[in-house]
Design a protein around this motif. Structure first.
Motif, short mmCIF file in Angstrom:
data_model
loop_
_atom_site.label_atom_id
_atom_site.label_comp_id
_atom_site.label_asym_id
_atom_site.label_seq_id
_atom_site.Cartn_x
_atom_site.Cartn_y
_atom_site.Cartn_z
N ALA A 1 67.69 57.21 13.83
CA ALA A 1 67.36 56.51 15.07
C ALA A 1 67.11 55.04 14.78
O ALA A 1 66.73 54.67 13.66
CB ALA A 1 66.12 57.12 15.73
N VAL A 2 67.33 54.21 15.80
CA VAL A 2 66.94 52.80 15.75
C VAL A 2 65.59 52.67 16.44
O VAL A 2 65.35 53.28 17.49
CB VAL A 2 67.98 51.90 16.42
CG1 VAL A 2 67.46 50.47 16.56
CG2 VAL A 2 69.27 51.89 15.62
N ARG A 3 64.70 51.86 15.86
CA ARG A 3 63.42 51.54 16.50
C ARG A 3 63.55 50.17 17.17
O ARG A 3 63.66 49.15 16.49
CB ARG A 3 62.29 51.49 15.46
CG ARG A 3 61.94 52.84 14.87
CD ARG A 3 60.98 52.69 13.70
NE ARG A 3 59.67 52.20 14.11
CZ ARG A 3 58.56 52.95 14.11
NH1 ARG A 3 58.61 54.21 13.76
NH2 ARG A 3 57.41 52.42 14.46
N PHE A 4 63.58 50.17 18.50
CA PHE A 4 63.55 48.93 19.25
C PHE A 4 62.09 48.60 19.58
O PHE A 4 61.27 49.49 19.73
CB PHE A 4 64.35 49.05 20.55
CG PHE A 4 65.80 49.35 20.33
CD1 PHE A 4 66.67 48.37 19.87
CD2 PHE A 4 66.31 50.62 20.59
CE1 PHE A 4 68.01 48.64 19.66
CE2 PHE A 4 67.65 50.90 20.40
CZ PHE A 4 68.50 49.91 19.93
N GLN B 1 64.19 54.95 19.45
CA GLN B 1 62.76 54.98 19.71
C GLN B 1 62.32 53.58 20.12
O GLN B 1 62.84 52.59 19.59
CB GLN B 1 62.00 55.42 18.44
CG GLN B 1 60.50 55.57 18.63
CD GLN B 1 59.78 55.82 17.31
OE1 GLN B 1 59.94 55.04 16.37
NE2 GLN B 1 59.03 56.89 17.23
N ILE B 2 61.40 53.49 21.05
CA ILE B 2 60.86 52.19 21.44
C ILE B 2 59.37 52.18 21.16
O ILE B 2 58.63 53.08 21.57
CB ILE B 2 61.16 51.88 22.92
CG1 ILE B 2 62.68 51.73 23.09
CG2 ILE B 2 60.43 50.62 23.37
CD1 ILE B 2 63.13 51.35 24.47
N THR B 3 58.94 51.18 20.39
CA THR B 3 57.56 51.06 19.94
C THR B 3 57.09 49.62 20.13
O THR B 3 57.85 48.74 20.51
CB THR B 3 57.43 51.43 18.45
OG1 THR B 3 58.16 50.47 17.66
CG2 THR B 3 57.99 52.81 18.15
N GLY C 1 63.43 48.20 13.53
CA GLY C 1 63.62 48.99 12.32
C GLY C 1 64.47 50.21 12.60
O GLY C 1 65.15 50.32 13.62
N VAL C 2 64.39 51.16 11.68
CA VAL C 2 65.16 52.40 11.78
C VAL C 2 64.32 53.57 11.29
O VAL C 2 63.33 53.40 10.58
CB VAL C 2 66.47 52.34 10.96
CG1 VAL C 2 67.45 51.35 11.53
CG2 VAL C 2 66.17 52.02 9.49
N VAL C 3 64.74 54.76 11.69
CA VAL C 3 64.21 56.01 11.15
C VAL C 3 65.31 56.60 10.27
O VAL C 3 66.42 56.84 10.74
CB VAL C 3 63.83 56.99 12.27
CG1 VAL C 3 63.30 58.30 11.69
CG2 VAL C 3 62.80 56.36 13.21
N VAL C 4 65.00 56.79 8.99
CA VAL C 4 66.00 57.23 8.02
C VAL C 4 65.64 58.62 7.51
O VAL C 4 64.54 58.83 6.98
CB VAL C 4 66.10 56.26 6.83
CG1 VAL C 4 67.21 56.71 5.87
CG2 VAL C 4 66.37 54.84 7.31
N GLY C 5 66.57 59.57 7.68
CA GLY C 5 66.37 60.89 7.11
C GLY C 5 66.65 60.88 5.62
O GLY C 5 67.68 60.36 5.19
#
Length: 351
Positions: free
Chosen positions: A97-100, A143-145, A163-167
């Motif tokens: 996922a990308v974190r916006f 995801q938005i944070t 940022g990003v969420v990396v598995g």
């Protein structure tokens, strides 16, 4: 302490089947309405990841002038970009996922729900702060944070890439890689358990989640625009994860790479290769993308997730009058003045 070699996230690559259509969605819903380049050409240096053949592609880099990284919206034109033949589950290997970021998460939640026809999750408590998960029309999770680094107020409810969420298959191995790449950085949290905020279809699944943060430092021409870096590593503990780009090409559908704005490519190459992470692609000299140019390289994290590194050499500040900034001629590594960066916004695309 040595100077940082990376100033921020330049962009995240997202593979789609139709660049103009996808860019319109990212403009209208997430505010990525300023083009840096829009280019159709071959990708000759990426043959290690495109089946050994040179393929043609269409790539558009768009930014959100509130601050944060951009999106490189990418599609093959010599073949049809292929989706994965399975549904992503969080913890699968690659960019999940990308974190916006958003200046007001609740306002962003209402905005995205009102503008997007896709599924938007509820506001929920995260391991840090509050946020929500959503989906774009192309099967990608985001995801938005919240975040503390902003360039300017734009009126957009959502900002750029934070940022990003990396598995990952082993958090500790991946942590060593990203720490070496991004130092100095901090570990914001390191938690293991069942997390109710995660949009997973497997109930009761345990994860280990580690959030890394590199705070903005005033080094690099675009540092003020790019801001903080947030990377969450997520490891599925109760199943064997799948590799998101197994038997597919770089550039196929999904998040294809994470790109960092690099300040000194030669020094960074020496540093990370000494740690056992060789460059798998290196342009070695300036490579043009429409009216932008720079040296770019790729390195793989321990699970093969592609990390792009770009040392920018030329950037269009005001394409309408042919004003291009030659970064290599600057005698300082300080951020560009705000007024100059704001000129990028004059090329904004309005729907």
């Amino acid at each position: 302490m040595s100077s940082p070699l990376i100033s921020g996230i330049q962009q995240v690559g997202v593979g789609v089947q139709n660049v103009p259509e996808a860019w319109q969605w990212y403009r209208r819903v997430l505010g990525f309405d300023v083009p840096v380049f829009d280019d159709k050409a071959e990708a000759p240096l990426m043959t290690p990841y495109t089946g050994g053949k040179v393929h043609q592609r269409h790539a558009a880099l768009a930014i959100n002038m509130a601050g944060g990284g951009g999106l490189e919206i990418w599609s093959f034109t010599s073949r049809t970009s292929q989706p994965a033949n399975f549904k992503l589950e969080l913890g699968d290997l690659g960019i999940n996922a990308v974190r916006f970021k958003a200046p007001d998460v609740k306002m962003a939640h209402e905005w995205v729900k009102s503008k997007s026809k896709e599924a938007v999750g509820p506001l929920s408590s995260l391991p840090e702060g509050e946020g929500f998960w959503g989906n774009d029309p192309y099967g990608n999770i985001f995801q938005i944070t919240s975040d503390t680094s902003w360039f300017q107020k734009t009126g957009h409810a959502v900002g750029g890439v934070a940022g990003v969420v990396v598995g990952v298959s082993d958090v500790d191995k991946s942590l060593a890689f990203y720490r070496n790449l991004l130092e100095p950085m901090e570990i914001v949290y390191d938690k293991t358990g069942v997390f109710e905020d995660l949009p997973t279809s497997i109930s009761g699944q345990r994860f280990r989640r580690v959030l890394l943060r590199k705070h903005f430092t005033p080094e690099g021409a675009f540092a003020k625009l790019l801001g903080n870096i947030q990377i969450e590593l997520i490891q599925a503990l109760d199943r064997t994860p799948k590799k998101l780009f197994e038997n597919r090409y770089w550039g196929d559908c999904g998040y294809i790479h994470l790109c960092f704005d690099t300040l000194d490519m030669a020094t960074l190459k020496t540093k990370i290769q000494a740690q056992g992470y060789p460059f798998t692609v290196d342009s070695e000299k300036s490579f043009g993308m429409e009216s932008a140019a720079g040296r770019f390289a790729y390195v793989e994290d321990p699970d093969g997730t592609l990390i792009e590194l770009v040392e920018t050499h030329k950037l269009p500040i005001l394409k309408k009058i042919g004003w291009f900034l030659d970064i290599q001629k600057r005698k300082t590594n300080k951020p560009l003045p705000d007024w100059m960066l704001k000129l990028l916004g004059l090329s904004r695309v309005k729907d």
